[in-house]
Write an enzyme that holds these catalytic residues in place. Structure first.
Site, PDB file in Angstrom:
ATOM      1  N   TRP A 156       0.813  -1.222   0.000  1.00 16.04           N
ATOM      2  CA  TRP A 156       0.000   0.000   0.000  1.00 16.04           C
ATOM      3  C   TRP A 156       0.842   1.266   0.000  1.00 16.04           C
ATOM      4  O   TRP A 156       0.414   2.283   0.544  1.00 16.04           O
ATOM      5  CB  TRP A 156      -0.958   0.022   1.191  1.00 16.04           C
ATOM      6  CG  TRP A 156      -2.085  -0.930   1.055  1.00 16.04           C
ATOM      7  CD1 TRP A 156      -2.337  -2.024   1.815  1.00 16.04           C
ATOM      8  CD2 TRP A 156      -3.146  -0.874   0.079  1.00 16.04           C
ATOM      9  NE1 TRP A 156      -3.476  -2.661   1.383  1.00 16.04           N
ATOM     10  CE2 TRP A 156      -3.986  -1.970   0.326  1.00 16.04           C
ATOM     11  CE3 TRP A 156      -3.456  -0.012  -0.977  1.00 16.04           C
ATOM     12  CZ2 TRP A 156      -5.127  -2.238  -0.454  1.00 16.04           C
ATOM     13  CZ3 TRP A 156      -4.572  -0.262  -1.749  1.00 16.04           C
ATOM     14  CH2 TRP A 156      -5.395  -1.365  -1.477  1.00 16.04           C
ATOM     15  N   GLN A 344     -27.473   9.342  -3.850  1.00 16.33           N
ATOM     16  CA  GLN A 344     -28.892   8.993  -3.903  1.00 16.33           C
ATOM     17  C   GLN A 344     -29.729  10.119  -4.513  1.00 16.33           C
ATOM     18  O   GLN A 344     -30.697   9.857  -5.235  1.00 16.33           O
ATOM     19  CB  GLN A 344     -29.380   8.681  -2.470  1.00 16.33           C
ATOM     20  CG  GLN A 344     -30.765   8.095  -2.377  1.00 16.33           C
ATOM     21  CD  GLN A 344     -30.833   6.668  -2.916  1.00 16.33           C
ATOM     22  OE1 GLN A 344     -29.812   6.015  -3.120  1.00 16.33           O
ATOM     23  NE2 GLN A 344     -32.036   6.210  -3.170  1.00 16.33           N
ATOM     24  N   GLY A 348     -30.560   7.250 -10.622  1.00 14.65           N
ATOM     25  CA  GLY A 348     -29.759   6.366 -11.486  1.00 14.65           C
ATOM     26  C   GLY A 348     -28.492   7.047 -11.988  1.00 14.65           C
ATOM     27  O   GLY A 348     -27.448   6.410 -12.137  1.00 14.65           O
ATOM     28  N   GLU A 371      -4.510   5.904   7.218  1.00 13.02           N
ATOM     29  CA  GLU A 371      -4.074   6.810   8.306  1.00 13.02           C
ATOM     30  C   GLU A 371      -4.639   6.368   9.659  1.00 13.02           C
ATOM     31  O   GLU A 371      -5.024   7.194  10.485  1.00 13.02           O
ATOM     32  CB  GLU A 371      -4.488   8.266   8.017  1.00 13.02           C
ATOM     33  CG  GLU A 371      -3.807   8.909   6.842  1.00 13.02           C
ATOM     34  CD  GLU A 371      -2.299   8.989   6.976  1.00 13.02           C
ATOM     35  OE1 GLU A 371      -1.791   8.843   8.109  1.00 13.02           O
ATOM     36  OE2 GLU A 371      -1.635   9.160   5.949  1.00 13.02           O
TER      37      GLU A 371
HETATM   38  C1  LIG Z   1      -5.917   3.264  -0.814  1.00  9.00           C
HETATM   39  C2  LIG Z   1      -4.968   3.025   0.306  1.00  9.00           C
HETATM   40  C3  LIG Z   1      -3.790   3.755   0.364  1.00  9.00           C
HETATM   41  C4  LIG Z   1      -2.872   3.504   1.399  1.00  9.00           C
HETATM   42  N1  LIG Z   1      -1.684   4.197   1.391  1.00  9.00           N
HETATM   43  C5  LIG Z   1      -0.721   3.874   2.292  1.00  9.00           C
HETATM   44  C6  LIG Z   1       0.578   4.462   2.234  1.00  9.00           C
HETATM   45  O1  LIG Z   1       0.845   5.332   1.392  1.00  9.00           O
HETATM   46  N2  LIG Z   1       1.528   4.012   3.099  1.00  9.00           N
HETATM   47  C7  LIG Z   1       1.270   3.059   4.025  1.00  9.00           C
HETATM   48  O2  LIG Z   1       2.179   2.709   4.782  1.00  9.00           O
HETATM   49  N3  LIG Z   1       0.056   2.480   4.127  1.00  9.00           N
HETATM   50  C8  LIG Z   1      -0.944   2.875   3.280  1.00  9.00           C
HETATM   51  N4  LIG Z   1      -2.184   2.267   3.342  1.00  9.00           N
HETATM   52  C9  LIG Z   1      -2.390   1.185   4.302  1.00  9.00           C
HETATM   53  C10 LIG Z   1      -3.299   1.557   5.446  1.00  9.00           C
HETATM   54  O3  LIG Z   1      -2.676   2.487   6.283  1.00  9.00           O
HETATM   55  C11 LIG Z   1      -3.680   0.226   6.150  1.00  9.00           C
HETATM   56  O4  LIG Z   1      -4.562  -0.453   5.278  1.00  9.00           O
HETATM   57  C12 LIG Z   1      -4.295   0.449   7.509  1.00  9.00           C
HETATM   58  O5  LIG Z   1      -3.359   0.947   8.416  1.00  9.00           O
HETATM   59  C13 LIG Z   1      -4.895  -0.841   8.094  1.00  9.00           C
HETATM   60  O6  LIG Z   1      -3.980  -1.882   8.050  1.00  9.00           O
HETATM   61  P1  LIG Z   1      -4.403  -3.289   7.381  1.00  9.00           P
HETATM   62  O7  LIG Z   1      -4.968  -3.002   6.058  1.00  9.00           O
HETATM   63  O8  LIG Z   1      -3.245  -4.194   7.472  1.00  9.00           O
HETATM   64  O9  LIG Z   1      -5.594  -3.809   8.291  1.00  9.00           O
HETATM   65  P2  LIG Z   1      -5.458  -4.631   9.677  1.00  9.00           P
HETATM   66  O10 LIG Z   1      -4.557  -3.920  10.610  1.00  9.00           O
HETATM   67  O11 LIG Z   1      -5.162  -6.036   9.370  1.00  9.00           O
HETATM   68  O12 LIG Z   1      -6.950  -4.497  10.217  1.00  9.00           O
HETATM   69  C14 LIG Z   1      -8.036  -5.297   9.722  1.00  9.00           C
HETATM   70  C15 LIG Z   1      -9.285  -4.923  10.507  1.00  9.00           C
HETATM   71  O13 LIG Z   1      -9.080  -5.222  11.907  1.00  9.00           O
HETATM   72  C16 LIG Z   1      -9.248  -4.039  12.683  1.00  9.00           C
HETATM   73  N5  LIG Z   1      -8.286  -4.026  13.787  1.00  9.00           N
HETATM   74  C17 LIG Z   1      -6.935  -4.236  13.739  1.00  9.00           C
HETATM   75  N6  LIG Z   1      -6.400  -4.110  14.958  1.00  9.00           N
HETATM   76  C18 LIG Z   1      -7.397  -3.790  15.802  1.00  9.00           C
HETATM   77  C19 LIG Z   1      -7.492  -3.506  17.206  1.00  9.00           C
HETATM   78  N7  LIG Z   1      -6.401  -3.485  17.996  1.00  9.00           N
HETATM   79  N8  LIG Z   1      -8.704  -3.213  17.728  1.00  9.00           N
HETATM   80  C20 LIG Z   1      -9.817  -3.192  16.946  1.00  9.00           C
HETATM   81  N9  LIG Z   1      -9.797  -3.455  15.623  1.00  9.00           N
HETATM   82  C21 LIG Z   1      -8.610  -3.738  15.055  1.00  9.00           C
HETATM   83  C22 LIG Z   1      -8.998  -2.889  11.714  1.00  9.00           C
HETATM   84  O14 LIG Z   1      -9.605  -1.679  12.170  1.00  9.00           O
HETATM   85  C23 LIG Z   1      -9.610  -3.441  10.442  1.00  9.00           C
HETATM   86  O15 LIG Z   1     -11.000  -3.239  10.453  1.00  9.00           O
HETATM   87  C24 LIG Z   1      -3.149   2.534   2.374  1.00  9.00           C
HETATM   88  C25 LIG Z   1      -4.351   1.821   2.316  1.00  9.00           C
HETATM   89  C26 LIG Z   1      -5.256   2.039   1.317  1.00  9.00           C
HETATM   90  C27 LIG Z   1      -6.527   1.238   1.248  1.00  9.00           C
END
Ligand SMILES: Cc1cc2nc3c(=O)[nH]c(=O)nc-3n(C[C@H](O)[C@H](O)[C@H](O)COP(=O)(O)OP(=O)(O)OC[C@H]3O[C@@H](n4cnc5c(N)ncnc54)[C@H](O)[C@@H]3O)c2cc1C
Length: 389
Positions: A156, A344, A348, A371
Site C-alpha cells: 500500500w 442517492q 440512477g 491513516e
Molecule cells: C488506498 C490506500 C492507500 C494507502 N496508502 C498507504 C501508504 O501510502 N503508506 C502506508 O504505509 N500504508 C498505506 N495504506 C495502508 C493503510 O494504512 C492500512 O490499510 C491500515 O493501516 C490498516 O492496516 P491493514 O490493512 O493491514 O488492516 P489490519 O490492521 O489487518 O486491520 C483489519 C481490521 O481489523 C481491525 N483491527 C486491527 N487491529 C485492531 C485492534 N487493535 N482493535 C480493533 N480493531 C482492530 C482494523 O480496524 C480493520 O478493520 C493505504 C491503504 C489504502 C486502502
C-alpha cells in the site's frame, strides 16, 4: 510558524479554489474514469504554489503556515479530487517527520528539496502481514559495509512509483524488546518511475476501487541499499516514537481531505436537485431531498469545525492525539454517509460514470481505512478517556 488570520485564511482558500478550478476540475473525471494518474505538470504547479512545504519553517524553504491553513489547503484540493489533496499528504508525512526528528543536517538537506518539489516522497509503513500493529513491522534494515541493506516487503505504498524517497519504517534490531524499540525510519532514495530496480527493489500496483489519481504499490526489497546518513535523527530504535509523534498532523490532514470530498458531493447534489424535474417540480422541492441536503451541510460543518479545532490545538503546541483522532474518525464516517446520500439525490445518474457523485462515494470509502482505521482511532480515544486502559 505564522498563524494566519481570518482574512489570510479566506485568501488562501480562494487561491487554492482558483487553482483547482483551473488545473484539476477540467481533467479529473476523465482521468479517474480511465484509471490515469495526476499529470506531473499539475504536481509541479502544486510545488510551485508552495503546497508541499506549507508548514515547513521559512528557513527550510517552507511557507511557515499553521496547521489550520494546511487543513484549508487540503480541504480545497480534495474538493477537486481526493488524489490531488493526497499528493500533499506524502510530503507532509515525510516533512513533518524530518522537522520533528531529523538532524539539523537532514533538515537542511531534505526540507527545501521537498518543499520545492525537487524531491517527491512516499510513505512505506504498512506490510502485507502487519498493518494496524505498527510495533510488529518486520522489514529488516541491516548495517553492512557502511550502509543499510533492506530486505522484506511493504504494501500500500501510495505514490511509490513517482517518489524519489521512500520513508520506510524498518527493523534495525530484531532482538529489541519491547519490539517497537527495534524500529527505525530510513529515508530510502530511489529513481522515480514504474520500473523500480528489481531484483533489489521491485514494485507492482494494487488495483483499487477509488483513489485513482495515485497508485498504491506492493514493494519487495532484497538487499536494497540506503545510506547510513539517511537514518532519521541519526539514532536507531526511535522510529516508532518518531512516527507516533507525527500522527497528529496526518490525521488532521486526513479529516480535512474527508471534509473536502464530502463538500464536493454536496455541491454537486445541491446543483442537481434544483435542475432535475420530477412530478413537474425540481426534486429539491421534496422534503425528503431537502432534508438530505440539510443533514449533509450540518454534518460537513461539524466535521470541519472538529478538524479546525484539532488543528488549532496542534498550533498551540498542545498534545492533540485525542482531538486529531476524533476529527479523523468523525470526518471519515461523515464522508462515507454524506457521499452515499448525495449519490442517492442523483437517482440512477448517481451510479453512472457520467456524473462525479460515484467518484466522491468511491473515494470517501477509504477514509475509514487509511491513516489509522476508525477502529484504531476509537481505541486511541477510549484509552485517553479511560485513563490509558
Ligand atoms: C488506498 C490506500 C492507500 C494507502 N496508502 C498507504 C501508504 O501510502 N503508506 C502506508 O504505509 N500504508 C498505506 N495504506 C495502508 C493503510 O494504512 C492500512 O490499510 C491500515 O493501516 C490498516 O492496516 P491493514 O490493512 O493491514 O488492516 P489490519 O490492521 O489487518 O486491520 C483489519 C481490521 O481489523 C481491525 N483491527 C486491527 N487491529 C485492531 C485492534 N487493535 N482493535 C480493533 N480493531 C482492530 C482494523 O480496524 C480493520 O478493520 C493505504 C491503504 C489504502 C486502502
Amino acid at each position: 510558524m505564522a498563524a494566519a488570520d481570518d482574512g489570510e485564511r479566506d485568501e488562501i482558500r480562494r487561491s487554492v479554489r482558483e487553482f483547482v478550478e483551473r488545473e484539476v476540475l477540467p481533467v479529473c473525471d476523465d482521468l479517474d474514469n480511465r484509471d490515469q494518474e495526476i499529470p506531473l505538470p499539475v504536481i509541479g504547479k502544486m510545488a510551485e504554489l508552495g503546497y508541499f512545504g506549507l508548514i515547513f519553517p521559512a528557513e527550510y524553504g517552507g511557507m511557515g503556515l499553521d496547521t489550520v491553513a494546511m487543513a484549508i489547503v487540503t480541504e480545497e484540493l480534495s474538493r477537486g479530487w481526493l488524489s490531488v489533496g493526497s499528493v500533499m499528504t506524502r510530503m507532509l508525512i515525510t516533512g513533518s517527520l524530518i522537522m520533528a526528528a531529523g538532524t539539523e543536517e537532514q533538515k537542511r538537506k531534505w526540507l527545501p528539496r521537498i518543499a520545492s518539489g525537487e524531491v517527491l516522497t512516499a510513505a512505506a509503513f504498512t506490510e502485507p502481514d502487519v498493518g494496524s500493529d505498527t510495533a510488529s513491522m518486520k522489514l529488516r534494515a541491516e548495517k553492512r559495509d557502511g550502509q543499510y541493506r533492506l530486505t522484506g516487503e511493504k504494501t500500500w505504498c501510495t505514490f511509490a512509483n513517482r517518489a524519489h524517497v521512500l520513508t520506510v519504517l524498518a527493523r534495525t534490531d530484531p532482538e529489541a524488546r519491547p519490539k517497537h524499540k527495534g524500529l527505525s525510519i530510513l529515508l530510502v532514495e530511489k529513481n522515480p518511475g514504474d520500473g523500480f530496480s528489481p531484483p533489489a527493489l521491485a514494485g507492482s500496483p494494487i488495483p483499487t476501487i477509488g483513489y485513482k489519481g495515485m497508485r498504491s504499490y506492493s514493494l519487495q526489497f532484497d538487499g536494497y541499499p540506503c545510506a547510513v546518513d539517511n537514518l532519521l535523527g541519526g539514532e536507531e530504535g526511535k522510529g516508532f516514537y518518531q512516527l507516533m509523534a507525527t500522527y497528529e498532523y496526518a490525521r488532521i490532514q486526513t479529516a480535512a481531505r474527508a471534509v473536502g470530498v464530502a463538500q464536493a458531493s454536496l455541491d454537486a447534489a445541491l446543483k442537481y436537485s434544483q435542475e432535475r424535474i420530477q412530478f413537474d417540480r425540481p426534486i429539491a422541492d421534496f422534503q425528503v431531498i431537502r432534508h438530505k441536503l440539510a443533514h449533509a451541510v450540518t454534518e460537513i460543518e461539524a466535521a470541519r469545525r472538529l478538524c479546525y479545532y484539532a488543528a488549532e490545538m496542534k498550533d498551540t503546541g498542545k498534545r492533540c492525539d485525542l482531538e486529531a483522532g476524533m476529527a479523523k474518525a468523525f470526518a471519515a464516517e461523515m464522508a462515507e454517509r454524506v457521499t452515499s446520500e448525495m449519490l442517492q439525490v442523483f437517482g440512477g445518474y448517481g451510479y453512472s460514470r457520467e456524473y462525479p457523485a460515484q467518484r466522491y462515494w468511491r473515494d470517501a470509502r477509504v477514509f475509514r481505512i487509511f491513516e489509522g482505521t476508525s477502529e484504531i482511532q476509537y481505541e486511541v480515544i477510549a484509552k485517553r478517556i479511560l485513563g490509558g486502559k
